[in-house]
Design a protein around this motif. Structure first.
Motif, PDB file in Angstrom:
ATOM      1  N   GLY A  97      17.941  30.510  32.561  1.00 51.04           N
ATOM      2  CA  GLY A  97      19.073  31.033  31.810  1.00 51.04           C
ATOM      3  C   GLY A  97      20.223  31.442  32.694  1.00 51.04           C
ATOM      4  O   GLY A  97      21.301  31.744  32.209  1.00 51.04           O
ATOM      5  N   ALA A  98      20.026  31.476  34.020  1.00 50.76           N
ATOM      6  CA  ALA A  98      21.132  31.813  34.908  1.00 50.76           C
ATOM      7  C   ALA A  98      22.139  30.676  34.924  1.00 50.76           C
ATOM      8  O   ALA A  98      21.778  29.518  34.767  1.00 50.76           O
ATOM      9  CB  ALA A  98      20.602  32.070  36.312  1.00 50.76           C
ATOM     10  N   LEU A  99      23.393  31.014  35.121  1.00 51.26           N
ATOM     11  CA  LEU A  99      24.429  29.991  35.074  1.00 51.26           C
ATOM     12  C   LEU A  99      25.580  30.377  35.965  1.00 51.26           C
ATOM     13  O   LEU A  99      25.912  31.540  36.087  1.00 51.26           O
ATOM     14  CB  LEU A  99      24.906  29.817  33.623  1.00 51.26           C
ATOM     15  N   TRP A 100      26.173  29.383  36.626  1.00 56.60           N
ATOM     16  CA  TRP A 100      27.414  29.636  37.343  1.00 56.60           C
ATOM     17  C   TRP A 100      28.399  28.547  36.999  1.00 56.60           C
ATOM     18  O   TRP A 100      28.013  27.493  36.506  1.00 56.60           O
ATOM     19  CB  TRP A 100      27.188  29.722  38.854  1.00 56.60           C
ATOM     20  N   THR A 101      29.670  28.784  37.220  1.00 59.02           N
ATOM     21  CA  THR A 101      30.687  27.822  36.820  1.00 59.02           C
ATOM     22  C   THR A 101      31.473  27.341  38.028  1.00 59.02           C
ATOM     23  O   THR A 101      31.731  28.091  38.950  1.00 59.02           O
ATOM     24  CB  THR A 101      31.680  28.451  35.813  1.00 59.02           C
ATOM     25  N   VAL A 142      20.613  26.690  25.150  1.00 56.95           N
ATOM     26  CA  VAL A 142      21.217  27.761  25.936  1.00 56.95           C
ATOM     27  C   VAL A 142      22.445  28.254  25.187  1.00 56.95           C
ATOM     28  O   VAL A 142      23.247  27.439  24.710  1.00 56.95           O
ATOM     29  CB  VAL A 142      21.633  27.269  27.344  1.00 56.95           C
ATOM     30  N   ARG A 143      22.564  29.549  25.049  1.00 55.63           N
ATOM     31  CA  ARG A 143      23.752  30.119  24.415  1.00 55.63           C
ATOM     32  C   ARG A 143      24.727  30.556  25.496  1.00 55.63           C
ATOM     33  O   ARG A 143      24.362  31.287  26.413  1.00 55.63           O
ATOM     34  CB  ARG A 143      23.380  31.320  23.540  1.00 55.63           C
ATOM     35  N   LEU A 144      25.977  30.107  25.365  1.00 54.43           N
ATOM     36  CA  LEU A 144      27.021  30.445  26.320  1.00 54.43           C
ATOM     37  C   LEU A 144      28.038  31.362  25.659  1.00 54.43           C
ATOM     38  O   LEU A 144      28.506  31.081  24.551  1.00 54.43           O
ATOM     39  CB  LEU A 144      27.738  29.182  26.808  1.00 54.43           C
ATOM     40  N   LEU A 145      28.374  32.442  26.342  1.00 53.80           N
ATOM     41  CA  LEU A 145      29.432  33.341  25.886  1.00 53.80           C
ATOM     42  C   LEU A 145      30.670  33.012  26.705  1.00 53.80           C
ATOM     43  O   LEU A 145      30.685  33.181  27.925  1.00 53.80           O
ATOM     44  CB  LEU A 145      29.023  34.795  26.089  1.00 53.80           C
ATOM     45  N   VAL A 146      31.701  32.506  26.037  1.00 54.12           N
ATOM     46  CA  VAL A 146      32.880  31.968  26.717  1.00 54.12           C
ATOM     47  C   VAL A 146      34.125  32.735  26.291  1.00 54.12           C
ATOM     48  O   VAL A 146      34.347  32.976  25.100  1.00 54.12           O
ATOM     49  CB  VAL A 146      33.072  30.474  26.377  1.00 54.12           C
ATOM     50  N   ASP A 193      31.120  33.838  30.594  1.00 57.63           N
ATOM     51  CA  ASP A 193      30.799  35.204  30.993  1.00 57.63           C
ATOM     52  C   ASP A 193      29.302  35.499  30.974  1.00 57.63           C
ATOM     53  O   ASP A 193      28.852  36.440  31.634  1.00 57.63           O
ATOM     54  CB  ASP A 193      31.521  36.196  30.075  1.00 57.63           C
ATOM     55  N   HIS A 194      28.556  34.710  30.209  1.00 58.22           N
ATOM     56  CA  HIS A 194      27.132  35.012  30.083  1.00 58.22           C
ATOM     57  C   HIS A 194      26.427  33.785  29.535  1.00 58.22           C
ATOM     58  O   HIS A 194      27.002  33.009  28.762  1.00 58.22           O
ATOM     59  CB  HIS A 194      26.922  36.198  29.134  1.00 58.22           C
ATOM     60  N   ALA A 195      25.185  33.597  29.955  1.00 58.90           N
ATOM     61  CA  ALA A 195      24.348  32.537  29.401  1.00 58.90           C
ATOM     62  C   ALA A 195      22.951  33.088  29.191  1.00 58.90           C
ATOM     63  O   ALA A 195      22.445  33.857  30.006  1.00 58.90           O
ATOM     64  CB  ALA A 195      24.304  31.340  30.343  1.00 58.90           C
ATOM     65  N   GLN A 196      22.344  32.708  28.089  1.00 61.96           N
ATOM     66  CA  GLN A 196      20.978  33.164  27.846  1.00 61.96           C
ATOM     67  C   GLN A 196      20.199  32.070  27.135  1.00 61.96           C
ATOM     68  O   GLN A 196      20.753  31.297  26.348  1.00 61.96           O
ATOM     69  CB  GLN A 196      20.950  34.463  27.040  1.00 61.96           C
ATOM     70  N   LYS A 199      24.633  45.029  42.117  1.00 60.67           N
ATOM     71  CA  LYS A 199      24.249  43.629  42.298  1.00 60.67           C
ATOM     72  C   LYS A 199      22.965  43.300  41.539  1.00 60.67           C
ATOM     73  O   LYS A 199      22.847  42.242  40.917  1.00 60.67           O
ATOM     74  CB  LYS A 199      24.071  43.321  43.781  1.00 60.67           C
ATOM     75  N   LYS A 200      21.985  44.190  41.596  1.00 57.88           N
ATOM     76  CA  LYS A 200      20.701  43.944  40.957  1.00 57.88           C
ATOM     77  C   LYS A 200      20.776  44.051  39.430  1.00 57.88           C
ATOM     78  O   LYS A 200      19.954  43.460  38.724  1.00 57.88           O
ATOM     79  CB  LYS A 200      19.662  44.925  41.489  1.00 57.88           C
ATOM     80  N   SER A 201      21.737  44.808  38.936  1.00 51.84           N
ATOM     81  CA  SER A 201      21.782  45.113  37.499  1.00 51.84           C
ATOM     82  C   SER A 201      22.220  43.946  36.632  1.00 51.84           C
ATOM     83  O   SER A 201      21.857  43.858  35.469  1.00 51.84           O
ATOM     84  CB  SER A 201      22.723  46.292  37.251  1.00 51.84           C
ATOM     85  N   GLY A 202      23.053  43.048  37.188  1.00 48.95           N
ATOM     86  CA  GLY A 202      23.632  41.989  36.381  1.00 48.95           C
ATOM     87  C   GLY A 202      24.773  42.459  35.496  1.00 48.95           C
ATOM     88  O   GLY A 202      25.263  41.715  34.644  1.00 48.95           O
ATOM     89  N   VAL A 203      25.217  43.695  35.685  1.00 45.69           N
ATOM     90  CA  VAL A 203      26.317  44.257  34.886  1.00 45.69           C
ATOM     91  C   VAL A 203      27.657  43.923  35.544  1.00 45.69           C
ATOM     92  O   VAL A 203      27.809  44.058  36.761  1.00 45.69           O
ATOM     93  CB  VAL A 203      26.161  45.787  34.760  1.00 45.69           C
ATOM     94  N   THR A 204      28.623  43.489  34.751  1.00 48.46           N
ATOM     95  CA  THR A 204      29.982  43.285  35.238  1.00 48.46           C
ATOM     96  C   THR A 204      30.695  44.626  35.312  1.00 48.46           C
ATOM     97  O   THR A 204      30.663  45.395  34.344  1.00 48.46           O
ATOM     98  CB  THR A 204      30.769  42.339  34.311  1.00 48.46           C
ATOM     99  N   VAL A 205      31.319  44.922  36.435  1.00 47.48           N
ATOM    100  CA  VAL A 205      32.025  46.196  36.601  1.00 47.48           C
ATOM    101  C   VAL A 205      33.501  45.931  36.852  1.00 47.48           C
ATOM    102  O   VAL A 205      33.876  45.352  37.872  1.00 47.48           O
ATOM    103  CB  VAL A 205      31.435  47.020  37.768  1.00 47.48           C
ATOM    104  N   ASP A 206      34.325  46.332  35.900  1.00 48.44           N
ATOM    105  CA  ASP A 206      35.778  46.287  36.056  1.00 48.44           C
ATOM    106  C   ASP A 206      36.263  47.693  36.357  1.00 48.44           C
ATOM    107  O   ASP A 206      35.766  48.665  35.776  1.00 48.44           O
ATOM    108  CB  ASP A 206      36.451  45.763  34.786  1.00 48.44           C
ATOM    109  N   VAL A 207      37.237  47.805  37.249  1.00 51.80           N
ATOM    110  CA  VAL A 207      37.689  49.110  37.722  1.00 51.80           C
ATOM    111  C   VAL A 207      39.192  49.265  37.528  1.00 51.80           C
ATOM    112  O   VAL A 207      39.966  48.354  37.828  1.00 51.80           O
ATOM    113  CB  VAL A 207      37.337  49.317  39.212  1.00 51.80           C
TER     114      VAL A 207
END
Length: 272
Positions: free
Chosen positions: A27-31, A54-58, A45-48, A214-222
């Motif tokens: 389920g991991a994905l890169w573009t 596979v569901r892609l969130l675009v 932004d996400h794939a599962q 890094k381990k969490s898989g959470v996107t962090v915007d600041v």
């Protein structure tokens, strides 16, 4: 490895294209965009994984209506059956957003007033099915509203924010990661929007925070209200670890625009 191409993400004028390479069975994905121009159009932004799919969130940028009938996917050069829907009308991919807000005394005056205004605007614009939580950090870290769809509770919490001493910035990031929920195949998209204007005043190390992000898989915007590269270096490191974006500004009135952009991105997402 499954090679995928999401060939057309179309608005009413002209088509948006993005080449997607590398969907793993896990389920991991890169573009990898086909060109620099395409890199500025749409993003996955996400794939599962799903049953046999596979569901892609675009996220599709722009303001024009998205024509879902124009979305097409190929695997190994062959067209495959595809279903698309706006993420706001679909519960196939869960979306969670945590607002992590600095409530130390350095935020007093215009800064906290504009932060409240920006957060309230965000709550009014973010899609109804996005789970939103509110976390504050100062001397302590507190999840004032757990992630959910109760916007009234979130608005009440934002309006009632008060300030106190110290800036538990790093612990605030760690708390926001926990509030976003655990990682997993069906965890969905999890994001943290972090607002701070000060340096960390605790004994928690930046290295431990970066590793956790890094381990969490959470996107962090600041969004940083600090000034100077030295002051922002830790926030830059956190943003990079969370594969997010960072806005550095000395103008508190810019907060509303930054928070609005976050809400707009969520509103422009589709599930393929």
């Amino acid at each position: 490895m499954i090679r995928s191409s999401l060939r057309r993400l179309a608005a009413q004028s002209p088509a948006l294209a993005l080449v997607v390479l590398g969907t793993l069975l896990s389920g991991a994905l890169w573009t990898v965009p086909a060109s620099a121009a395409e890199a500025e159009t749409a993003s996955i932004d996400h794939a599962q994984p799903a049953d046999g799919a596979v569901r892609l969130l675009v996220t599709v940028p722009g303001t024009e209506a998205i024509d879902l009938d124009e979305v097409a996917v190929t695997i190994g050069g062959k067209d495959v059956a595809t279903e698309s829907d706006t993420a706001s009308d679909s519960d196939d991919v869960q979306r969670t957003s945590i607002l992590a807000i600095d409530t130390s005394n350095s935020m007093r005056g215009t800064r906290i007033a504009e932060a409240k205004k920006a957060a309230a605007a965000y709550l009014g614009a973010v899609p109804a099915n996005v789970k939103v939580g509110v976390l504050t950090f100062d001397t302590d870290v507190e999840v004032v509203v757990p992630a959910g769809t109760d916007r009234d509770a979130a608005r009440e919490a934002i309006a009632g924010l008060t300030l106190t001493q110290d800036t538990a910035l790093y612990d605030g990031v760690l708390g926001a990661l926990r509030a976003a929920g655990p990682n997993g195949a069906t965890a969905g998209q999890r994001k943290v929007l972090l607002l701070s204007d000060g340096k960390d005043t605790t004994k928690t190390t930046l290295t431990s925070v970066v590793d956790a992000v890094k381990k969490s898989g959470v996107t962090v915007d600041v969004v940083s209200l600090q000034q100077g590269d030295e002051a922002n270096a830790p926030l830059n490191a956190i943003t990079a670890a969370g594969k997010g974006t960072m806005l550095n500004t000395a103008d508190p009135t810019a907060l509303s625009e930054a928070f609005a952009a976050e809400a707009d991105d969520l509103a422009r997402q589709i599930v393929v």
